[in-house]
Design an enzyme around this catalytic site. Structure first.
Site, mmCIF file in Angstrom:
data_model
loop_
_atom_site.group_PDB
_atom_site.id
_atom_site.type_symbol
_atom_site.label_atom_id
_atom_site.label_comp_id
_atom_site.label_asym_id
_atom_site.label_seq_id
_atom_site.Cartn_x
_atom_site.Cartn_y
_atom_site.Cartn_z
ATOM 1 N N LYS A 126 -43.530 34.123 24.937
ATOM 2 C CA LYS A 126 -44.115 35.164 25.777
ATOM 3 C C LYS A 126 -43.132 35.540 26.870
ATOM 4 O O LYS A 126 -42.832 34.735 27.743
ATOM 5 C CB LYS A 126 -45.406 34.697 26.436
ATOM 6 C CG LYS A 126 -46.084 35.874 27.160
ATOM 7 C CD LYS A 126 -47.180 35.461 28.114
ATOM 8 C CE LYS A 126 -46.684 35.188 29.505
ATOM 9 N NZ LYS A 126 -46.245 36.379 30.249
ATOM 10 N N GLY B 264 -40.660 28.677 35.143
ATOM 11 C CA GLY B 264 -41.394 29.498 36.097
ATOM 12 C C GLY B 264 -41.672 28.713 37.351
ATOM 13 O O GLY B 264 -40.932 27.783 37.692
ATOM 14 N N SER B 265 -42.755 29.058 38.018
ATOM 15 C CA SER B 265 -43.034 28.442 39.315
ATOM 16 C C SER B 265 -43.552 27.019 39.150
ATOM 17 O O SER B 265 -44.151 26.667 38.132
ATOM 18 C CB SER B 265 -44.073 29.272 40.065
ATOM 19 O OG SER B 265 -45.331 29.104 39.446
ATOM 20 N N THR B 266 -43.324 26.213 40.181
ATOM 21 C CA THR B 266 -43.824 24.838 40.177
ATOM 22 C C THR B 266 -45.353 24.840 40.121
ATOM 23 O O THR B 266 -45.962 24.001 39.450
ATOM 24 C CB THR B 266 -43.305 24.093 41.416
ATOM 25 O OG1 THR B 266 -41.884 23.882 41.249
ATOM 26 C CG2 THR B 266 -43.968 22.740 41.585
ATOM 27 N N GLU C 43 -39.107 23.809 33.534
ATOM 28 C CA GLU C 43 -37.995 24.139 34.412
ATOM 29 C C GLU C 43 -38.602 24.990 35.519
ATOM 30 O O GLU C 43 -38.983 26.127 35.300
ATOM 31 C CB GLU C 43 -36.908 24.878 33.627
ATOM 32 C CG GLU C 43 -35.535 24.756 34.250
ATOM 33 C CD GLU C 43 -35.256 25.870 35.216
ATOM 34 O OE1 GLU C 43 -35.642 25.728 36.396
ATOM 35 O OE2 GLU C 43 -34.685 26.883 34.801
ATOM 36 N N CYS D 299 -33.964 30.306 40.380
ATOM 37 C CA CYS D 299 -34.644 29.065 40.741
ATOM 38 C C CYS D 299 -33.683 28.066 41.381
ATOM 39 O O CYS D 299 -34.075 27.257 42.202
ATOM 40 C CB CYS D 299 -35.310 28.451 39.520
ATOM 41 S SG CYS D 299 -34.213 28.386 38.106
ATOM 42 N N GLU E 184 -40.055 28.156 48.276
ATOM 43 C CA GLU E 184 -39.140 28.990 47.509
ATOM 44 C C GLU E 184 -39.470 30.460 47.796
ATOM 45 O O GLU E 184 -40.588 30.904 47.550
ATOM 46 C CB GLU E 184 -39.326 28.680 46.020
ATOM 47 C CG GLU E 184 -38.333 29.382 45.140
ATOM 48 C CD GLU E 184 -38.433 28.924 43.678
ATOM 49 O OE1 GLU E 184 -39.558 28.747 43.190
ATOM 50 O OE2 GLU E 184 -37.375 28.763 43.052
#
Lengths: 290, 483
Positions: free
Chosen positions: B183, B235-237, B257, B291, B388
C-alpha cells in the site's frame, strides 16, 4: 558424634538484585516443595517494586557490561561454567528435587547446562565477525556494520526446566552484552537461586543478571510494560497471557522473542537465533579521501 | 561581491506522462477498486494532479489471494536464478524510465527534481539490482542452508520517498521468494502505480506484486489480514506501535522502520565548512521529511556562535520553490496536514522560549511551503527537541564534553540515526559505539546504499533493510523454533 546426628545449616533463598541478595521488599515469601510435596524452602515472592529495582540495576550495569571487551565477557562467562562445575552436586540435587527426575537424568541435565554455558561463552568474540561486516557501498565511503546488544532484556524463564532451560535463555542474553532481569520458574526456583550465587562469585558484575523469584503471572505485566526494558522473552509466560503481554510490550516497541507455544526440548542443540534476537545492527559511514 | 540571479530552469512536466486516472494493480492487471477514489495533489500548487481508484476490504482480499496463489504456484517454486532475472529486469526498467519517474515523483511529492532525479530514482534501481543478485545465493545469507520464504508480505510505506521506500520493501521480498501486497501512501500513490506497469513490462508473473492504493484504513486491512505472513511497515512510531499491538500473539512476522530524532554532533575540531554542509543536508534534504534527519544539532559550546552564524548564512542561500526547477533546494511540504503539523510544533518552540530564526527567502504564494527554520537556545525538555517534526526545522543545543554530547544524543526514545563531526578518529570510533542508533554517519550525513543495513534501535523500530541483515526479515532460517 556420628556425622548423621549433625543438624544441617539450611539456606535462606533470596532474590538477587544489583549484586546483592535482598529479600522481597514486600516481605512476602512462598513455600517451595518438591514434585512429591516435600517442603524444600521458602522463596521470596518478588513484587512490582522488586522488579523495578531489578530493571534499574540491569540498566545501570548495561554500560559496563556491553562496553567490556568481548574477550573479557567471554572469560567471565567461561568462569561461570567453572564455578557451576564446582557446584555440580548441589545443582544435581536441586534439579532432582525440583523436576522429580532420576539421578542420572538430573546429572545429564546439569552437565548439558554447564556445557551450554561454555558454548555461549565462546560466542562473545565471534558474533561481530559472523553477523557484521563491511558494506561495499557505491561511493567514496567506508561503511561497516556491527551487531550491538539491544539493552535490558526481561526474561520469564521456563516453568518446567529449572536449570537447563534457564541457562538456555539466560546465557545468550549475557553473551550478546545485554543485561537481564528475569523471573524464575514459579514452582521450581531453587536452582535459579543457586545459579545467582554462582554468578555472584564468577566476576559477573553486579546488576548484569537480576533474579526475581515469584509468580510470572503477577510480575509479567510489569516487566512487559516497563519502559526501560528493550526486549522480552515470554518463554515462561502462560500461553494464554502471552498475547496481552506482547501487546503491552508494543507500547515501547520492545523486541519480543518468537517462542514456541510449549517449552521446547532444551537438550537439543541451540542455534544462534537467541543471540540474533538481542542484537541490533549498527551501520557506520565515513568518507574516504585525502 | 556580484550577485547572480538564477534564471528559472524547470524540468518539463510532460515527461511524467501524468494520467488523469490511476487504478489499483491486482493479480497482474489494473482494476477499479471499490473504495472511495482519492485525489492526489501537486503540493507545489495545491491543484489536483490525478484521481486514483482505491481499494475496499474485498479488493484487499483479492490482492492477498492473488499473492498467495502466485507464491504457491509460481514464485516460491521458481529457481532463485530465474527470480533474479525478473528483478534485474525491473532494475533496468526503472533506469530506463528514470526521468519519467523522477518528474512524476516531484509532482506528486513536492521534492526538488534534483533529489528525485539524483537520489530517489537511481537508488531505487540500485536496491533492485543489489537484491536481484541475492535471489540465487540465499544459502549464504547466514541463516543456514536453504532458508525459506515466509509467504505473502503486506507492506505499508510512507510518502517521503515513495518509490525508494517501495524498492526497500519489494526488492528484498521478491529476492527471497515472497510475494507482495503493497500500500503506497495516500498522498503519493503515483510512482507505485507506474512501478506496477514496470512489473507488467518485466513480464513478472501475475500476483507476485500487487499495489493497493488507499488511506490508513486500507493499511490496517492489509496488516491485519489473516492470510498475510509478514508485515513490513515504514512510518510513524505511533502507527508502528499500533501495528505491533495488533499483531501481538499472532504468527505474523513484523519489521518496523519508524520515527527518529537524530542528534548531529559537531565538535570544536570539526572542519566547520564541511560540517555546515552536512548539517544542511542532514535537516533540509527532502524538506526534512526524513525519518533519519539530523533534526537536533548538538554543537560544542566553544564553536556554537561561529557554527550558528555560518549556518544561517548558508541556509539563507537555499532556494525554496518550484520542485521541478533544477535549481531548487527545498521543495514543497507534502500536504496541508503536514504543513499544519510543522507550524504547530514551530509555534510550540516559540511558546516554550526557544529563539526562532527563519530564512528570509521568498515563499511561493500557492502550494504548501515552509521556509527553513533554525531554533537556538533549545532545552532537551522542549517539544521541538523531543518530537519528530518531519519538516525543515532544526533545533540547536550546545554541549561542553563528549560525555555530555552522548547523554544528550541518547536522551530520546528514538534511536534511528546520528551524526558526528570531528577530525579525531579515536573520538569518532568512541562516539559511534556510545550512540544508541542504528546508523551513524561520521563527517557525512544521509547516505544510503542497498549494501548497508538501515534500521533503528529502541522506538525507531526493529529489523533492518539492506545488506545481508535485510534478508533475514523475509526468510525462515535454521534457527526458527530452535532452542
Amino acid at each position: 558424634m556420628a556425622r548423621s546426628d549433625r543438624v544441617g545449616v539450611a539456606k535462606t533463598y533470596k532474590l538477587y538484585i544489583g549484586g546483592k541478595f535482598p529479600r522481597s521488599e514486600s516481605g512476602r515469601s512462598y513455600p517451595v516443595t518438591s514434585e512429591s510435596g516435600a517442603f524444600l524452602a521458602n522463596a521470596s515472592q518478588a513484587s512490582r517494586k522488586d522488579l523495578r529495582d531489578a530493571v534499574v540495576a540491569a540498566r545501570s550495569a548495561f554500560g559496563g557490561w556491553s562496553g567490556a571487551t568481548a574477550y573479557n565477557r567471554g572469560q567471565v562467562l567461561y568462569r561461570v561454567a567453572e564455578v557451576m562445575e564446582g557446584r555440580r552436586d548441589q545443582f544435581i540435587a536441586e534439579v532432582r528435587d525440583a523436576e522429580d527426575v532420576r539421578p542420572r537424568t538430573a546429572e545429564s541435565l546439569v552437565d548439558t547446562a554447564i556445557d551450554r554455558w561454555v558454548w555461549y561463552a565462546g560466542w562473545t568474540d565471534k558474533l561481530a565477525a559472523v553477523l557484521g561486516g563491511t558494506n561495499p557501498v557505491a561511493g567514496p565511503y567506508f561503511s561497516f556494520t556491527v551487531p550491538e546488544p539491544t539493552g535490558v532484556v526481561g526474561v520469564l524463564a521456563p516453568q518446567r526446566s529449572s536449570l537447563l532451560g534457564l541457562v538456555s535463555v539466560l546465557a545468550p542474553v549475557l553473551a550478546t552484552g545485554c543485561t537481564a532481569a528475569f523471573v524464575s520458574s514459579d514452582a521450581r526456583p531453587l536452582p535459579a537461586i543457586t545459579l545467582a550465587e554462582v554468578l555472584a562469585t564468577s566476576d559477573v558484575p553486579g546488576g548484569v543478571v537480576n533474579l526475581l523469584t515469584g509468580q510470572a503471572a503477577e510480575l509479567g505485566p510489569w516487566l512487559a510494560s516497563h519502559a526501560d526494558v528493550n526486549a522480552l522473552d515470554l518463554t515462561g509466560a502462560d500461553p494464554e497471557h502471552r498475547t496481552e503481554l506482547a501487546r503491552s510490550a508494543a507500547d515501547t516497541v520492545k523486541r519480543v522473542l518468537r517462542v514456541p507455544e510449549q517449552e521446547p526440548d532444551w537438550t537439543s542443540s541451540p542455534g544462534i537465533g537467541r543471540l540474533r534476537a538481542y542484537l541490533e545492527d549498527k551501520t557506520v559511514w565515513h568518507p574516504m579521501g585525502v | 561581491m556580484p550577485v547572480f540571479d538564477y534564471a528559472p530552469a524547470p524540468e518539463n512536466r510532460d515527461i511524467a506522462r501524468v494520467k488523469q486516472y490511476y487504478q489499483p494493480f491486482i493479480g497482474g492487471g489494473f482494476v477499479d477498486g471499490d473504495g472511495e477514489p482519492l485525489k492526489t495533489l501537486n503540493p507545489a500548487t495545491g491543484e489536483v494532479l490525478a484521481e486514483v481508484s482505491t481499494v475496499s476490504s474485498s479488493d484487499v482480499d483479492s490482492a492477498v489471494h492473488a499473492a498467495r496463489r502466485a507464491f504457491e504456484r509460481v514464485w516460491s517454486p521458481m529457481p532463485g536464478a530465474e527470480r533474479a532475472k525478473y528483478i534485474f529486469r525491473i532494475a533496468r526498467l526503472i533506469q530506463e524510465r528514470a526521468r519519467e519517474l523522477a518528474v512524476l515523483e516531484s509532482l506528486d511529492n513536492g521534492k526538488p527534481i534534483r533529489e528525485s532525479r539524483d537520489a530517489d530514482i537511481p537508488t531505487a534501481a540500485a536496491y533492485f539490482f543489489y537484491h536481484a543478485g541475492w535471489a540465487d545465493k540465499l544459502d549464504y545469507a547466514g541463516l543456514g542452508p536453504s532458508p525459506q520464504p515466509l509467504g505473502v508480505a503486506g507492506q505499508v510505506i510512507p510518502w517521503n520517498f515513495p518509490l525508494l521506500m517501495l524498492a526497500w520493501k519489494i526488492a528484498p521480498a521478491l529476492a527471497t521468494g515472497n510475494t507482495v501486497v503493497l500500500k503506497p501512501a495516500e498522498t503519493t500513490p503515483l510512482t507505485a502505480l507506474v512501478f506496477a506497469e514496470i512489473c507488467q513490462q518485466a513480464d513478472l508473473p501475475p500476483g507476485v506484486v500487487n499495489i493497493v492504493p488507499g488511506a490508513g484504513d486500507v493499511g490496517e486491512m492489509l496488516v491485519t489480514h489473516p492470510d498475510v505472513d509478514k508485515v513490513a511497515f515504514t512510518g510513524s512510531t505511533e502507527v508502528g506501535k499500533l501495528i505491533q499491538r495488533q499483531l501481538a500473539g499472532t504468527r505474523t512476522r513484523l519489521t518496523l522502520e519508524l520515527g527518529g530524532k537524530a542528534a548531529n554532533i559537531v565538535f570544536d575540531d570539526a572542519p566547520i565548512d564541511q560540517a555546515i554542509e552536512g548539517i544542511v543536508n542532514g535537516i533540509f534534504f527532502n524538506q526534512g521529511h526524513v525519518c533519519c534527519a539530523g533534526s537536533r544539532l548538538l554543537v560544542q559550546e566553544s564553536v556554537a556562535d561561529e557554527v550558528l552564524s555560518k549556518l544561517r548564512a548558508r541556509v539563507e542561500t537555499l532556494r525554496l520553490g518550484d520542485p521541478l526547477d533544477k535549481n531548487t533546494d527545498i521543495g514543497a511540504i507534502n500536504s496541508a496536514e503536514q504543513l499544519a503539523k510543522i507550524r504547530e510544533l514551530v509555534a510550540s518552540g516559540e511558546d516554550e522560549g526557544a529563539q526562532r530564526w527563519t530564512s528570509p527567502c521568498p515563499v511561493p504564494e500557492k502550494g504548501f511551503f515552509f521556509a527553513p527554520t533554525v531554533f537556538s537556545g533549545v532545552e532537551s525538555s522542549m517539544r521541538i527537541a523531543r518530537e519528530e517534526i518531519f519538516g525543515p526545522v532544526l533545533s540547536v543545543q550546545t554541549f561542553r564534553t563528549p560525555d555530555e554530547a552522548v547523554t544528550k544524543a541518547n536522551t530520546t526514545p528514538y534511536g534511528l540515526s546520528a551524526g558526528v563531526w570531528t577530525e579525531k578518529g579515536s573520538r569518532i570510533l568512541w562516539l559511534t559505539s556510545k550512540l544508541r542508533a542504528g546508523v551513524v554517519w561520521a563527517n557525512t550525513f544521509n547516505r544510503f546504499d542497498p549494501a548497508a543495513p538501515f534500521g533503528g534501535y529502541k522506538e525507531s523500530g526493529f529489523g533492518r533493510e539492506g545488506g545481508r541483515s535485510g534478508l533475514a526479515a523475509y526468510l525462515k532460517g535454521d534457527d526458527d523454533g530452535a532452542v
